[in-house]
Each structure stands twice: as structure tokens, then as C-alpha cells.
Design a protein around this motif. Sequence first.
Motif, PDB file in Angstrom:
ATOM      1  N   ASP A  48       0.847  -1.195   0.000  1.00 13.48           N
ATOM      2  CA  ASP A  48       0.000   0.000   0.000  1.00 13.48           C
ATOM      3  C   ASP A  48       0.881   1.243   0.000  1.00 13.48           C
ATOM      4  O   ASP A  48       1.564   1.537   0.978  1.00 13.48           O
ATOM      5  CB  ASP A  48      -0.900  -0.014   1.235  1.00 13.48           C
ATOM      6  CG  ASP A  48      -1.907   1.132   1.210  1.00 13.48           C
ATOM      7  OD1 ASP A  48      -1.867   1.928   0.240  1.00 13.48           O
ATOM      8  OD2 ASP A  48      -2.718   1.215   2.139  1.00 13.48           O
ATOM      9  N   ILE A  49       0.860   1.987  -1.091  1.00 15.02           N
ATOM     10  CA  ILE A  49       1.718   3.170  -1.203  1.00 15.02           C
ATOM     11  C   ILE A  49       1.287   4.253  -0.220  1.00 15.02           C
ATOM     12  O   ILE A  49       2.115   4.988   0.309  1.00 15.02           O
ATOM     13  CB  ILE A  49       1.696   3.699  -2.660  1.00 15.02           C
ATOM     14  CG1 ILE A  49       2.689   4.846  -2.826  1.00 15.02           C
ATOM     15  CG2 ILE A  49       0.289   4.142  -3.026  1.00 15.02           C
ATOM     16  CD1 ILE A  49       4.114   4.428  -2.656  1.00 15.02           C
ATOM     17  N   ALA A  80       7.405  12.459   1.461  1.00 14.17           N
ATOM     18  CA  ALA A  80       7.126  11.072   1.858  1.00 14.17           C
ATOM     19  C   ALA A  80       6.610  10.270   0.678  1.00 14.17           C
ATOM     20  O   ALA A  80       6.970   9.104   0.486  1.00 14.17           O
ATOM     21  CB  ALA A  80       6.132  11.041   3.004  1.00 14.17           C
ATOM     22  N   ARG A  81       5.764  10.912  -0.109  1.00 12.00           N
ATOM     23  CA  ARG A  81       5.238  10.220  -1.292  1.00 12.00           C
ATOM     24  C   ARG A  81       6.368   9.865  -2.254  1.00 12.00           C
ATOM     25  O   ARG A  81       6.445   8.747  -2.763  1.00 12.00           O
ATOM     26  CB  ARG A  81       4.219  11.123  -1.980  1.00 12.00           C
ATOM     27  CG  ARG A  81       3.487  10.460  -3.127  1.00 12.00           C
ATOM     28  CD  ARG A  81       2.429   9.514  -2.639  1.00 12.00           C
ATOM     29  NE  ARG A  81       1.669   8.906  -3.710  1.00 12.00           N
ATOM     30  CZ  ARG A  81       0.646   8.116  -3.537  1.00 12.00           C
ATOM     31  NH1 ARG A  81       0.229   7.836  -2.318  1.00 12.00           N
ATOM     32  NH2 ARG A  81       0.003   7.597  -4.563  1.00 12.00           N
ATOM     33  N   LYS A  82       7.249  10.833  -2.491  1.00 12.14           N
ATOM     34  CA  LYS A  82       8.354  10.574  -3.399  1.00 12.14           C
ATOM     35  C   LYS A  82       9.270   9.492  -2.849  1.00 12.14           C
ATOM     36  O   LYS A  82       9.704   8.590  -3.573  1.00 12.14           O
ATOM     37  CB  LYS A  82       9.157  11.859  -3.622  1.00 12.14           C
ATOM     38  CG  LYS A  82       8.439  12.889  -4.480  1.00 12.14           C
ATOM     39  CD  LYS A  82       9.272  14.145  -4.667  1.00 12.14           C
ATOM     40  CE  LYS A  82      10.582  13.844  -5.353  1.00 12.14           C
ATOM     41  NZ  LYS A  82      11.370  15.062  -5.581  1.00 12.14           N
ATOM     42  N   SER A 109       3.659   5.840   2.450  1.00 14.74           N
ATOM     43  CA  SER A 109       3.839   7.289   2.514  1.00 14.74           C
ATOM     44  C   SER A 109       3.541   7.794   3.906  1.00 14.74           C
ATOM     45  O   SER A 109       4.251   8.659   4.440  1.00 14.74           O
ATOM     46  CB  SER A 109       2.927   7.967   1.488  1.00 14.74           C
ATOM     47  OG  SER A 109       3.229   7.536   0.193  1.00 14.74           O
ATOM     48  N   GLN A 110       2.495   7.263   4.501  1.00 14.34           N
ATOM     49  CA  GLN A 110       2.120   7.689   5.843  1.00 14.34           C
ATOM     50  C   GLN A 110       3.223   7.345   6.840  1.00 14.34           C
ATOM     51  O   GLN A 110       3.550   8.146   7.732  1.00 14.34           O
ATOM     52  CB  GLN A 110       0.807   7.025   6.258  1.00 14.34           C
ATOM     53  CG  GLN A 110       0.334   7.387   7.652  1.00 14.34           C
ATOM     54  CD  GLN A 110       0.035   8.861   7.784  1.00 14.34           C
ATOM     55  OE1 GLN A 110      -0.572   9.466   6.891  1.00 14.34           O
ATOM     56  NE2 GLN A 110       0.478   9.466   8.869  1.00 14.34           N
ATOM     57  N   ASP A 111       3.801   6.184   6.681  1.00 16.56           N
ATOM     58  CA  ASP A 111       4.869   5.790   7.597  1.00 16.56           C
ATOM     59  C   ASP A 111       6.073   6.721   7.462  1.00 16.56           C
ATOM     60  O   ASP A 111       6.643   7.169   8.463  1.00 16.56           O
ATOM     61  CB  ASP A 111       5.281   4.346   7.305  1.00 16.56           C
ATOM     62  CG  ASP A 111       4.166   3.361   7.648  1.00 16.56           C
ATOM     63  OD1 ASP A 111       3.249   3.754   8.396  1.00 16.56           O
ATOM     64  OD2 ASP A 111       4.212   2.234   7.155  1.00 16.56           O
TER      65      ASP A 111
END
Lengths: 514, 378
Positions: free
Chosen positions: B171-172, B240-242, B176-178
Motif C-alpha cells: 500500500d503506497i 514522503a510520497r516521493k 507514505s504515511q509511515d
Amino acid sequence: MAQELKHVTISAPGFLGINTQDSPIGLDPAYASIADNCVIDQLGRVGARKGYDLLTTNGPDVLGTSRGIEAMVEFVSRTGVKTVFSAGNNKIFTGTTTLVECTLPAGYVITDNDWKMVSFNNDVYFFQKGHAPLESIEGSSTLTVLPTTGGNLAPQGNEVLAAYGRLWTCDLVDNKYTVYWSSLLAGDDWNGGSSGSVDLTTVWPNGYDEVVALAEHNNFLLIFGKKNIVVYSGAESPNSTLSLHDTIEGTGCIARDSIQSTGTDLLFLSSRGVMSLGRLLQQKSLPLNDISKNVRTDLLSLVSIEEQSNGHRQAIKAVYSPIDAFYLITFPASGVVYCFDVRQPLENGSFRVTTWSSLKPTAFFLFVEDTLYMGQALGIARYGSYLDGGEQYQLRYFSNPNDFQSPANLKFLKKFNLTIIGGQGTPTTLNWGYDYTSAFTKQEFTFGSSNIAEYGLSEYNTDAEYSASIVIQTPKVNSTGSGSVVTVGIEAEINNAAFSIQKIDILALIGRLI
Amino acid sequence: MALNQSAFNQALNTPKQNVSPTGFNQSAFNTALTTPQQNVSPTGFNQTAFNQAAQTGANTVSGMLGMTGAGSNTGNFLNGLLGAGVDYYAGQQDIDAAAQFGQMSNQAAQQMGQQAVQGTTFKPFSVTTGAGTTTTTPTGGFNLGLSPEQAAMQAQLTQQAGGLFGGVTGDIDQASQDIYSQIRALQSPEEERARLQMQENLFARGRGGISSAQYGGQNQEQFGYNQAQQEAMNQAAFQARKLALGEQEQQLALGEGLLSQAYVPQQQQLDALTVGTNIANIAGTGQRQGAQLQAELGGTGLEALLRSYESGLAGEQTQRNQLVDLLLGSGSGADAVEGLLGGSNLGGSLGAAVGIGDAPTPQWIKDLGNDAKSWLGL
């Protein structure tokens, strides 16, 4: 062998005003123990205050049995139209001679008359605790509830201040710790624009306090609590630059309408008496001074009476008259007005003070032409003449007990030579007593009538009058009795004539040592 | 020359005695070709039985007719009747001989094919390296047998690659959240220090309680702080997404690398198998060539044998015709020649001509067998 009479002169008696705080023995005879219905005139003498002329003709009809006019303001529009708003009997009026009830918003009910009315940006705003603020647009007698647009009501503060291009308010029924300000140049916008508020619970130097009043002084925003004062700078842009400049601990304001600016000082009633907050040039802190220290106990007793009588101090009103150079503060429950002469402070920093009684004003306002107007039970009155609504009033002057610089000798008063300025047709009583008694020996006399006492009247291009310009009375009264200290008093029924006590000469025989 | 069928079959079927690389029993084959026939014509014609049958027939006919040394009419009739019977018999013999020859040829071809198959059959072999032993199967497959260490290593790498691939397909948003939480955890202490300092300044300046509509219900400093915080949060979220995507790419690359490394021993085994196959081909090539040569030679010999039998059949046909003529006479009219059965010469010179009875095998038949042997290269 006859003894030489000792000549004692009390020049300008009461010139230093009332002093009831210091020990009377050895006190400068220029202090008075009583100076009622007196002012310090332009020549430094104790003289009779002026009376008032009732302007309102329909007072009983609109005011009924209420306390009368309890608040007033004169609004001058941009076009120069003057409108006087006044409040009493749970109504708001316009006019002075004929009080015309303003049109209130539908369903709006007034339950008190402690309105604070200010003129701001060509409108008049009415604030009172527990009441939605009202607005008179450009002096209209039809009032509207704030805000005129939008859904969020304005804070129902008891205090309102127009300063720094916006309105400021505080002292709500359920919030006595927040000061609110309106949006810039928008007295009806308290929730948008640049409106805002400041919570003072973390600012008070001595913990909790209640905001009572606001003032602008020396480019500072002063927030008066009951026991503290916080001084803010940067109020011209409160959202970004409002910053605490100073705090004054232990002194606050206990009566919203006692705050008056003399131009140099800000006078207000605190729990310590009437205080003066001076302007600062180089000091960091604003100089604070107690100007009522000579009458402190008497004055604070009146404050107590006021609170006991009304349950609050809202009825205490004050005004500063630059023409008359006095600061008046009235205690309606006691019927006493303290008059502070602001020309020159005394050596101890206090102001010369006299009292006014029988006037019983319920409101003050200095109109644009520097004429003092006051609220009375029957309407609006103007300060002037020497009759209280056409009635005589009594001037009372009593000196402090005087030992004539010989405290150990008996004094036998033989004769009084009085010098009275004016007073024509004025029934006058000379009082003297010995050894702190209040059972004075009295001697009445009446000055003859004269029409020359026209001080202050402009009669240019009128019928010529050929008489002395000033009536000087010099009555001489023989006195009796003896004692170690002597108290002298003059009671005069002011009858539409000025009355000033220029000098009292006392011829006394100094007796044996006690 | 007649084919010794039993010897021929023995030559085809007898394994491993004087066997050529293709498994062909050469000696048995030669024996089959060179063994003299016994009462067998080149086409399998039983000359003795034939002679006996001919004599027995003549006697029987004569006996039946009661005509021993009969007159010419009766003789002609009998001669004609015998001639027809002999012709029929001779034709039938030709047919039988051709059928038998076809069957023998078919069997010989099948045996040669089977020998060729056996000669070219794949021989499994194995290749052993440090990574393990690869074994081929008779059906053409192979078994990559990794050593236990290499198998364990492959399993470990494969499992690790699987874990990484699981991260790639994870799960991206959660990843990202992590990462966002980690970034914020790094930023939060400094933000808290800045906030405390701001609060100190605010309350020291009496601005702590300021609330402004202009700044959304807070004061300017708090607004600025919150704005900066929100910007930091936004940047952290974007970052974080990147990073999450980058990590997925890294996991993919690492997984691919691990998976590739996991199959390196197998690849090495395959490479070694290729080398082993080439070496095995050296031996296999000779075997295949021998089998091919054997098959070719066998085919050639069989073809020569076919032709020799065809010639033999033709010769036997001629011989039977001549024999019939000899026995029964030929021609007609003035050209008529009296046969042996038609006169006193019956059975006199015939046996000697074709070797019937006790007569020796004529030389021409021997020459025929020798020629077939040379044709087959035996």
C-alpha cells in the motif's frame, strides 16, 4: 493694661482646597476643612461654583420618577449637524430642550441606563452590558442593532472606546477578561475583517482581574482592570503589533465613567482614590499620582456608599472641563461632587479639591463649544449662572482648626474683617468656634444688592453702566469666646451672584498659657 | 544365390557379436549371404521337389491314361495337358516367390530401422560443477540438481526477493504515511521548540491571548507558525510520497537483483550443461554417423539384394520356361521341337542343366550370389 491684639490673616482661605487627611493642628490655614459648592477661581480664591440651567422642558413627561438623564453625548456629523443623545428612564432621547425618544429596533428592550455612547466614523454607537450594541447612523434617531449586516452579533460590552480607527469594547456579562476590537473603520463588524480580541487572563500582573474600562493615552491603549492597569502599545495595528508595554499593579479603575483625559493626564477613580496617569517623555513607565490624597478617606467613603446604594459604581460619572479647569466626579447616591482643580498640583502631588453638593448631577458631557452639560432628574442642564435650576444654593467654607502659631495659649477672638468679592444680595453667615467644636457661633449678614457683579458677561454695545466693575464686600463682625484653636467658616446662600472669599482678617487676643 | 533367411534374421537380431558401431551383426549377415543353399532355388524353388513332382506327374498321367509310350495323338494331347499344368505351376511359383521376397524385404528394412533407432538413441549423461550436478534424462529433459548450499542460498534469496516484491506491491498510501510520520517525528522537536519560544514571546508581550479574524481566529505569530508548520507538513507529505515511490523502485531493483542472483547457480549449471552437451555430442556424432552409415549400407545391400532377387526371379522364369520347353517341347509346325517328356530323352539332360537332383549347382547361380555379396559390401 490692655494687651495687644494679635492680627491673624487668612489670605485666600481654602486656596489649597480641602484637606481632611492631615492633622489640622499646624496645617497651613490655606487648607479648608469644608469647601462645599466651591471652586478655586481664576485668582486662586475659594469661590462659589456656578449653578445649572435646566434646558429640558418635558423632563417629567419622559423621565417620570427615574433618576433622570444618566448618560449623554453630543454628536457632530460631518456636515456639522449636532445631535445630543441622552439616556434615562430606560429610553434613549435626542434633543436637549425637548427630549424625543429614539426609535429602537423592533423588540429591543432597554433595562438600564448605563449606556456608554461614542461617536465614531460619522455614526454613534451605544454600548451597555447585557444589551446588544446599537448604532445611530449619521445621527439618526432610528437606532439599529449591531451588526447592521451579517449574522454575528457584536460583543455586548459595557465599555466602548473609539480609538486607532476602530471600536474597542470589554466587560461583558459573562466575560470580563477579554477586550474586543472591531474591524478597521467598521464599528459594526466585530467578526470579520481585522477584528479581533485579546484574552487578558495571562496578562494581569496579579492574577485575575476584571476589565472595567479602556482608554487611549500617550499613544498607548490602556486597559483598566479593577486592581491593575495594562498598557499596550501598537494598538494602531492590533492584530500584528499590539504588544504589552507596561503593567501597573495595585491600581485600577473602579468606575468606567470616571476616566477623563486632561490632555496631559488621564484621571480616573481607583480604589485608592482619584488617580492621575501622566504622560511620559523619557520614562518607561507612565507616572502615576494620587490627586485625591487630601480627601481620600471622605472620597472613598462616598464610593462605598455608592456601591452600597446602587450595587455597582456605574452611576459615578466624571467630566473634565478645560474652561473651568476642573475635574468633576459625582457620587449621586451621596449627592456629592468632588471638584479637582487641575491647574496646578500641590506640593504633595494632589490637586486642590472642593466639593459640590445639592447639584446632584447624574451625567456629564462637555459639548463641542466647551460648555459643560449635565444630566439632572428633570432633564439636561447646562453649567452656568449662580442658581441651581433657579434655586439658591449654599456655599460653605470652614477652615481647619487654627492655633495662630501659639498652640499653648488661649485665643480670644475679637473681630473678623472679611473681604468678599461679589456676593451682592447674598445672605451670608459667619461661623466661628473653639477647640474643634462643630457648634459654631454664627453671625448672619447680607450684602447689599448690586448689578455690577457681571463678571464674565459680555455687554459690549449695550446700555452704558456707570459703577465699579467689581463689588467688594468688607463686612466686619465682632466675635466672642475663647479657646486654644479656632475654626472659622462662612456660609453663603448663592443667589445668582458670584461669591469669592478673598481674605479673612482675625483680630484675636492671645491669652495665658493653658 | 538364395538368401539364407534364418541367417539373415540372426544377423539382424543377434546383438553384440562382431557388432559394428551401429550394432549390425556383420558376420551373421555375411554367413547368411555365403551359406550354400540346400535344395533351395534362388527364389526358394525346391528343385528336387520340382523334379520329383514332374516325374511323378508324368508317371501318374501316363498311368492314368494307360499309355506307356503311347502313340503321337495321345502324346500330343497329354503333352498339351501337361504343358498347361506346368505353366500354371510355374506361374504360381513365381507369385509365391515374389510375395515371400517382399515379406523378407520388409522385415529386413524394419530390422535395419530398429537398429538405426537403437544406434541413434540418446544416451543420458550428467554434468557436475561446484553448484551441483545436472542430469539429463532419456526423454531429452534434464534435472538441475543444485547442491544443498546453493539450494539454500537460492531459497533464501528467493524468499528475500519475495519480501521485497511484497513491498513493491504494498500500500503506497500506508508507506507514505509511515515515512511522513518519520519525517514529522524528526521535525516535531524543533517545531515544539519554536512554538515554545513563540509562546514565550507572545505571553511576554501580552499577545498570547490575541485572536484575530484576520488570521483565522489566532494572532499573527501563531498564524505564521501554523502556516509554516502546515507548509512543513505539506512538504513532508510530498517528500514522503516521493520517498515511498523511490523505496518501491529500490525494492523492485533489489528484488530483481536478488532474484537474479538466486538463479545464477542454475544458470551456471545450464552453461555447464551446454558445455557437457557439446562434449557429449562428440561421442554422439560418431554413434549417429555409424548408425546412419549402417542404415545406408543396409539399405544399399537390401536394394542390391532386391535387384539380385529380381534378376534371379527373371532367370528362374526363363529357366522354367526353358525347362517346360525342354520337357514339353516348343514351337509348332516345322519349327516344333520335341521335349524330353515327348520322347525318350525325358529326364536325361535336364537335371544336369539346372542342378536338379544330384547334379551340382550350376556356376551361373554361384556367380549370382557372389555378385550380390559384392553389391552389399559384405
